[in-house]
Design a protein around this motif. Sequence first.
Motif, PDB file in Angstrom:
ATOM      1  N   LEU A  27       0.622  -1.269  -0.081  1.00  0.00           N
ATOM      2  CA  LEU A  27      -0.026   0.081  -0.131  1.00  0.00           C
ATOM      3  C   LEU A  27       0.759   1.360   0.025  1.00  0.00           C
ATOM      4  O   LEU A  27       0.465   2.246  -0.766  1.00  0.00           O
ATOM      5  CB  LEU A  27      -0.954  -0.047   1.398  1.00  0.00           C
ATOM      6  CG  LEU A  27      -1.917  -0.933   1.124  1.00  0.00           C
ATOM      7  CD1 LEU A  27      -2.919  -0.963   2.249  1.00  0.00           C
ATOM      8  CD2 LEU A  27      -2.972  -0.564  -0.140  1.00  0.00           C
ATOM      9  N   PHE A  28       1.827   1.213   0.903  1.00  0.00           N
ATOM     10  CA  PHE A  28       2.738   2.455   0.823  1.00  0.00           C
ATOM     11  C   PHE A  28       3.416   2.703  -0.656  1.00  0.00           C
ATOM     12  O   PHE A  28       3.694   3.651  -1.021  1.00  0.00           O
ATOM     13  CB  PHE A  28       4.013   2.527   1.825  1.00  0.00           C
ATOM     14  CG  PHE A  28       3.292   2.650   3.242  1.00  0.00           C
ATOM     15  CD1 PHE A  28       2.949   4.025   3.561  1.00  0.00           C
ATOM     16  CD2 PHE A  28       3.351   1.971   4.033  1.00  0.00           C
ATOM     17  CE1 PHE A  28       2.610   4.338   4.706  1.00  0.00           C
ATOM     18  CE2 PHE A  28       2.944   2.284   5.573  1.00  0.00           C
ATOM     19  CZ  PHE A  28       2.570   3.588   5.559  1.00  0.00           C
ATOM     20  N   ILE A  29       3.856   1.500  -1.248  1.00  0.00           N
ATOM     21  CA  ILE A  29       4.522   1.556  -2.551  1.00  0.00           C
ATOM     22  C   ILE A  29       3.510   2.259  -3.406  1.00  0.00           C
ATOM     23  O   ILE A  29       3.665   3.182  -4.262  1.00  0.00           O
ATOM     24  CB  ILE A  29       4.926   0.339  -3.125  1.00  0.00           C
ATOM     25  CG1 ILE A  29       6.050  -0.160  -2.246  1.00  0.00           C
ATOM     26  CG2 ILE A  29       5.087   0.197  -4.540  1.00  0.00           C
ATOM     27  CD1 ILE A  29       6.470  -1.531  -2.606  1.00  0.00           C
ATOM     28  N   MET A  30       2.111   1.758  -3.404  1.00  0.00           N
ATOM     29  CA  MET A  30       1.025   2.295  -4.508  1.00  0.00           C
ATOM     30  C   MET A  30       1.067   3.777  -3.987  1.00  0.00           C
ATOM     31  O   MET A  30       0.705   4.509  -5.175  1.00  0.00           O
ATOM     32  CB  MET A  30      -0.103   1.472  -4.089  1.00  0.00           C
ATOM     33  CG  MET A  30      -1.361   1.938  -5.054  1.00  0.00           C
ATOM     34  SD  MET A  30      -3.027   1.359  -4.330  1.00  0.00           S
ATOM     35  CE  MET A  30      -3.074   2.394  -2.688  1.00  0.00           C
ATOM     36  N   ILE A  31       0.814   4.074  -2.813  1.00  0.00           N
ATOM     37  CA  ILE A  31       0.221   5.386  -2.431  1.00  0.00           C
ATOM     38  C   ILE A  31       1.710   6.446  -2.892  1.00  0.00           C
ATOM     39  O   ILE A  31       1.450   7.455  -3.378  1.00  0.00           O
ATOM     40  CB  ILE A  31       0.580   5.509  -0.841  1.00  0.00           C
ATOM     41  CG1 ILE A  31      -0.724   4.995  -0.520  1.00  0.00           C
ATOM     42  CG2 ILE A  31       0.485   7.214  -0.420  1.00  0.00           C
ATOM     43  CD1 ILE A  31      -0.993   4.567   1.161  1.00  0.00           C
ATOM     44  N   MET A  32       3.043   6.045  -2.789  1.00  0.00           N
ATOM     45  CA  MET A  32       4.012   6.724  -3.142  1.00  0.00           C
ATOM     46  C   MET A  32       4.036   6.862  -4.805  1.00  0.00           C
ATOM     47  O   MET A  32       4.431   8.127  -5.341  1.00  0.00           O
ATOM     48  CB  MET A  32       5.330   6.310  -2.884  1.00  0.00           C
ATOM     49  CG  MET A  32       5.669   5.945  -1.494  1.00  0.00           C
ATOM     50  SD  MET A  32       5.664   7.967  -0.876  1.00  0.00           S
ATOM     51  CE  MET A  32       5.696   7.382   0.895  1.00  0.00           C
ATOM     52  N   TYR A  33       3.542   5.737  -5.424  1.00  0.00           N
ATOM     53  CA  TYR A  33       3.610   5.828  -7.036  1.00  0.00           C
ATOM     54  C   TYR A  33       2.270   6.668  -7.500  1.00  0.00           C
ATOM     55  O   TYR A  33       2.476   7.573  -8.378  1.00  0.00           O
ATOM     56  CB  TYR A  33       3.549   4.310  -7.479  1.00  0.00           C
ATOM     57  CG  TYR A  33       3.344   4.645  -9.024  1.00  0.00           C
ATOM     58  CD1 TYR A  33       4.253   4.916  -9.918  1.00  0.00           C
ATOM     59  CD2 TYR A  33       2.156   3.872  -9.614  1.00  0.00           C
ATOM     60  CE1 TYR A  33       4.490   4.939 -11.204  1.00  0.00           C
ATOM     61  CE2 TYR A  33       2.150   4.002 -11.052  1.00  0.00           C
ATOM     62  CZ  TYR A  33       3.129   4.503 -11.864  1.00  0.00           C
ATOM     63  OH  TYR A  33       3.068   4.522 -13.036  1.00  0.00           O
ATOM     64  N   VAL A  34       1.211   6.661  -6.820  1.00  0.00           N
ATOM     65  CA  VAL A  34       0.076   7.195  -7.428  1.00  0.00           C
ATOM     66  C   VAL A  34      -0.103   8.719  -6.876  1.00  0.00           C
ATOM     67  O   VAL A  34      -0.371   9.577  -7.731  1.00  0.00           O
ATOM     68  CB  VAL A  34      -1.030   6.435  -6.809  1.00  0.00           C
ATOM     69  CG1 VAL A  34      -2.603   7.432  -7.421  1.00  0.00           C
ATOM     70  CG2 VAL A  34      -1.271   4.996  -7.729  1.00  0.00           C
ATOM     71  N   TRP A  35       0.070   8.879  -5.771  1.00  0.00           N
ATOM     72  CA  TRP A  35      -0.028  10.360  -5.125  1.00  0.00           C
ATOM     73  C   TRP A  35       1.340  10.946  -4.725  1.00  0.00           C
ATOM     74  O   TRP A  35       1.229  12.486  -4.548  1.00  0.00           O
ATOM     75  CB  TRP A  35      -0.928  10.346  -3.963  1.00  0.00           C
ATOM     76  CG  TRP A  35      -2.417   9.841  -4.265  1.00  0.00           C
ATOM     77  CD1 TRP A  35      -3.433  10.715  -4.900  1.00  0.00           C
ATOM     78  CD2 TRP A  35      -2.798   8.655  -3.831  1.00  0.00           C
ATOM     79  NE1 TRP A  35      -4.549  10.060  -4.842  1.00  0.00           N
ATOM     80  CE2 TRP A  35      -4.361   8.623  -4.308  1.00  0.00           C
ATOM     81  CE3 TRP A  35      -2.676   7.554  -3.348  1.00  0.00           C
ATOM     82  CZ2 TRP A  35      -5.305   7.966  -4.279  1.00  0.00           C
ATOM     83  CZ3 TRP A  35      -3.339   6.459  -3.133  1.00  0.00           C
ATOM     84  CH2 TRP A  35      -4.879   6.668  -3.544  1.00  0.00           C
ATOM     85  N   GLY A  36       2.310  10.254  -4.471  1.00  0.00           N
ATOM     86  CA  GLY A  36       3.658  10.914  -4.026  1.00  0.00           C
ATOM     87  C   GLY A  36       3.414  11.758  -2.884  1.00  0.00           C
ATOM     88  O   GLY A  36       2.422  10.960  -1.916  1.00  0.00           O
TER      89      GLY A  36
END
Length: 448
Positions: A128-137
């Motif tokens: 989830l943290f990887i997704m958050i960094m990629y999608v929203w930064g």
Amino acid sequence: MTLLAIDLSSVAVKTGQFILSFSILVVLHEMGHFFPAKWFKCRVEKFYLFFNPGLSLWKKKVGETEYGLGWVPFGGYVKISGMVDESMDKEQLKKPAEPWEFRSKPAWQRLIIMIGGVFVNIVLAVALFIMIMYVWGEEYLPAKNLTYGVHADSLASKIGIRDGDKIVSIGGKPVDNIETVEAEIILSEAKQMQIERDGQPVTVQIPDGLVKQLNKNKLQGFIDIRFPVIFDSVSKTASFSQGKVEKGDKLISFNNKPIQFFHEFNDEKSRLKNTVVPLQVLRGNDTVDIKAKVDDKSALGIYYRSPALLFGTTVKSYTLAQSFPAGFNKCFETLDKYVTGLKQLFTGKVNASDSLGSVISIGNTFPPFWDWQKFWTLTAIFSIILAFMNILPIPALDGGHALFTVTEMISGRKPSDKFMEYAQMVGMVLLLGLMAYALGLDFWRLFK
């Protein structure tokens, strides 16, 4: 009636987010036990989201497993044959062990089954943290962007911070995100803050009691961003008896008192209810007089520009490749902060009555509006916390079962079923007692 509807709507949105997040975490955690148990040919009798003492909201048997939805939203469980768990099924343990039972399996298989839930929660948090960094930064308001510095509230004033000061560093660590100041003081336990006052560097000493006080106040009452009141839009609830606010108007007087910054306006407005007050705004080069009504909630129904809009935020974007290390770092930074908070709790640096909370406190961390970025961020945070809490070597938790299994693998001696029963009972009493205490604190805060 409208305000009540808004309050109930906010509660409903928070509750909905909490139930969805908690359900995702519980179901995936229990799958971490369920699938290894199936792989090792254990019989799984039940798979439940939420506990179901005496009643199931829904249930269906598929093969040898009953799937169901309980009515007590404090967790979930899988019931594996031959395992001493929260069901406390003693009758089954009185019979000879069967090949499909948990207790018949080799220690290494039982260990994998027990830590499977923790493993899934760690993987979920990282993903989830990887997704958050990629999608929203990462978007934040840099401390250096605050043109007018900060407003020192009561706690900050006591330690020597003044209105207009600019926070430079805490304990020698530069402050980048202004919204992390209070949390950084608590977690770093720094002894000094470095600020800029009228262009000159100043060191402010941080007293020992500040961490406990900030924690008690839920990070409130320390500093606020100092910014001018520039109106942006007017809602349907606003009422004017003279003139009208327009977009871009800058407030310079409220209730016949000069206003330069938002905190001055907010302090004065909070004292008024059901009153028509004079406002003076700067519109271009003209000064305009307006009269508006403050309602019974001390609100005007006029929206102003936020500090983020006035001063500008910084967005740190990540490529897919960059998001992996960034997500890993964010996940374990979050865990480190949580562990630091627990250490402060057990060493008396913060009070348990100020820090502990039940499902009510957890649900209240969600915003009163639906925001997928905040939702997934909080779900990721709770997932890594759930993993840590479950791996603690406490009977009745996964970590307690894992500890006994590792001890068995080292010593070659398996704990008796009777010992496991007593250990499970002790652990359940401890956990239920802690949950009851936390729930009591939340009800006390609500009534208080």
